[in-house]
Design a protein around this motif. Structure first.
Motif, PDB file in Angstrom:
ATOM      1  N   ILE A 177       0.891  -1.259  -0.005  1.00  0.00           N
ATOM      2  CA  ILE A 177      -0.155  -0.058  -0.126  1.00  0.00           C
ATOM      3  C   ILE A 177       0.591   0.885  -0.412  1.00  0.00           C
ATOM      4  O   ILE A 177       1.114   2.529  -0.423  1.00  0.00           O
ATOM      5  CB  ILE A 177      -0.826  -0.170   1.219  1.00  0.00           C
ATOM      6  CG1 ILE A 177      -1.982  -0.942   1.196  1.00  0.00           C
ATOM      7  CG2 ILE A 177      -1.394   1.311   1.328  1.00  0.00           C
ATOM      8  CD1 ILE A 177      -2.724  -1.279   1.296  1.00  0.00           C
ATOM      9  N   ILE A 178       1.659   1.242   0.214  1.00  0.00           N
ATOM     10  CA  ILE A 178       3.022   2.543   1.013  1.00  0.00           C
ATOM     11  C   ILE A 178       2.832   2.897  -0.573  1.00  0.00           C
ATOM     12  O   ILE A 178       3.711   3.997  -0.973  1.00  0.00           O
ATOM     13  CB  ILE A 178       3.952   1.994   2.262  1.00  0.00           C
ATOM     14  CG1 ILE A 178       3.337   2.572   3.143  1.00  0.00           C
ATOM     15  CG2 ILE A 178       4.907   3.591   1.652  1.00  0.00           C
ATOM     16  CD1 ILE A 178       1.572   3.380   3.849  1.00  0.00           C
ATOM     17  N   GLN A 179       4.128   1.585  -1.214  1.00  0.00           N
ATOM     18  CA  GLN A 179       4.671   1.730  -2.351  1.00  0.00           C
ATOM     19  C   GLN A 179       3.719   2.227  -3.063  1.00  0.00           C
ATOM     20  O   GLN A 179       4.226   3.085  -4.262  1.00  0.00           O
ATOM     21  CB  GLN A 179       5.386   0.029  -2.984  1.00  0.00           C
ATOM     22  CG  GLN A 179       5.980   0.709  -4.248  1.00  0.00           C
ATOM     23  CD  GLN A 179       7.368   1.573  -3.369  1.00  0.00           C
ATOM     24  OE1 GLN A 179       8.181   0.967  -2.986  1.00  0.00           O
ATOM     25  NE2 GLN A 179       7.466   1.877  -4.971  1.00  0.00           N
ATOM     26  N   ILE A 180       2.571   1.427  -3.834  1.00  0.00           N
ATOM     27  CA  ILE A 180       1.364   2.228  -4.695  1.00  0.00           C
ATOM     28  C   ILE A 180       0.952   3.249  -4.354  1.00  0.00           C
ATOM     29  O   ILE A 180       1.232   4.905  -5.588  1.00  0.00           O
ATOM     30  CB  ILE A 180       0.311   1.362  -4.535  1.00  0.00           C
ATOM     31  CG1 ILE A 180       0.472   0.066  -5.241  1.00  0.00           C
ATOM     32  CG2 ILE A 180      -0.550   1.647  -5.116  1.00  0.00           C
ATOM     33  CD1 ILE A 180      -0.286  -0.885  -5.001  1.00  0.00           C
ATOM     34  N   THR A 181       0.908   4.111  -3.342  1.00  0.00           N
ATOM     35  CA  THR A 181       0.743   5.520  -3.006  1.00  0.00           C
ATOM     36  C   THR A 181       2.169   5.431  -3.012  1.00  0.00           C
ATOM     37  O   THR A 181       2.117   7.465  -2.896  1.00  0.00           O
ATOM     38  CB  THR A 181       0.748   5.643  -0.855  1.00  0.00           C
ATOM     39  OG1 THR A 181      -0.273   5.011  -0.903  1.00  0.00           O
ATOM     40  CG2 THR A 181       0.251   6.529  -1.312  1.00  0.00           C
ATOM     41  N   LYS A 182       3.319   6.230  -2.995  1.00  0.00           N
ATOM     42  CA  LYS A 182       4.728   6.608  -3.484  1.00  0.00           C
ATOM     43  C   LYS A 182       4.708   7.391  -4.609  1.00  0.00           C
ATOM     44  O   LYS A 182       4.621   7.901  -4.990  1.00  0.00           O
ATOM     45  CB  LYS A 182       5.828   6.142  -2.837  1.00  0.00           C
ATOM     46  CG  LYS A 182       5.733   5.899  -1.101  1.00  0.00           C
ATOM     47  CD  LYS A 182       7.141   5.322  -0.959  1.00  0.00           C
ATOM     48  CE  LYS A 182       8.517   5.535  -1.019  1.00  0.00           C
ATOM     49  NZ  LYS A 182       9.026   5.293  -0.504  1.00  0.00           N
ATOM     50  N   ASP A 183       4.013   5.921  -5.261  1.00  0.00           N
ATOM     51  CA  ASP A 183       3.837   5.774  -6.887  1.00  0.00           C
ATOM     52  C   ASP A 183       3.097   6.905  -7.419  1.00  0.00           C
ATOM     53  O   ASP A 183       3.026   7.976  -7.905  1.00  0.00           O
ATOM     54  CB  ASP A 183       4.023   3.887  -7.373  1.00  0.00           C
ATOM     55  CG  ASP A 183       5.145   3.889  -7.323  1.00  0.00           C
ATOM     56  OD1 ASP A 183       5.909   3.677  -6.920  1.00  0.00           O
ATOM     57  OD2 ASP A 183       4.550   2.430  -7.054  1.00  0.00           O
TER      58      ASP A 183
END
Length: 195
Positions: A177-183
């Motif tokens: 979730i955090i990685q997709i949010t960053k992207d």
């Protein structure tokens, strides 16, 4: 960062509109800009504020280094609480909604940068919320991440056609979730993007 002279993306963020909308305003002469020797458009913050007031354009001013604003929309309180805790620890401003209708209202009031949206909810489902937000100029810039337990091929296809920016299947790993949010938020260039 010199916040008195803005790039097109910075000016768009300041006004909470898309880059394309800001670019159209500049090209139409609604907002005064100048061109650098390298060929890039820049806008004086004072000119931007004057132009917006002069044209009667409503905008919501945000500090350029503000923390990300995330609206979590799900009818399952445990999921809402878990995501709220996760993003609050990451220094994000977080609001929550328990149904699609409340999401529509809060998206206008809170002006989030990202909405984490469930598909199956009472009153107004995620498909309707996504279509509504992406078809409205004042909310079309908001990134939408779908988080659902109903990850069928048809649902995935329909929600992406409705304008969602990304899709994750429940149960989801916090790191994912955090990685997709960053992207999704990488273009925001926040100084304090602590994800």
């Amino acid at each position: 960062m010199n916040t008195e002279i803005l790039t097109i993306p910075q000016a768009a963020k300041f006004c909470s509109v898309t880059r394309m909308t800001m670019w159209r305003w500049v090209k139409a002469g609604k907002i005064k800009s100048f061109v650098t020797p390298g060929g890039h458009h820049r806008i004086a913050k004072s000119d931007l504020e004057d132009a917006l007031r002069g044209h009667g354009i409503k905008y919501i001013s945000r500090q350029l280094d503000a923390s990300p604003r995330i609206l979590i929309v799900d009818d399952e309180p445990l999921i809402v609480q878990g995501l709220q805790k996760l993003f609050t620890r990451k220094k994000c401003e977080v609001e929550t909604a328990l149904n699609g209708f409340e999401a529509g209202v809060k998206s206008k009031e809170f002006n989030p940068d990202l909405i984490i949206l469930d598909l199956v909810m009472p009153k107004m489902d995620g498909f309707e919320v996504c279509r509504f937000l992406k078809s409205n100029e004042s909310t079309s810039h908001i990134k939408i991440l779908i988080l659902t337990g109903y990850s069928t091929k048809e649902n995935r296809s329909e929600i992406m056609e409705a304008g969602a920016d990304a899709f994750i299947e429940k149960p989801a790993d916090n790191k994912e979730i955090i990685q997709i949010t960053k992207d999704l938020l990488k273009d925001m260039n926040w100084v304090r993007l602590n994800l």
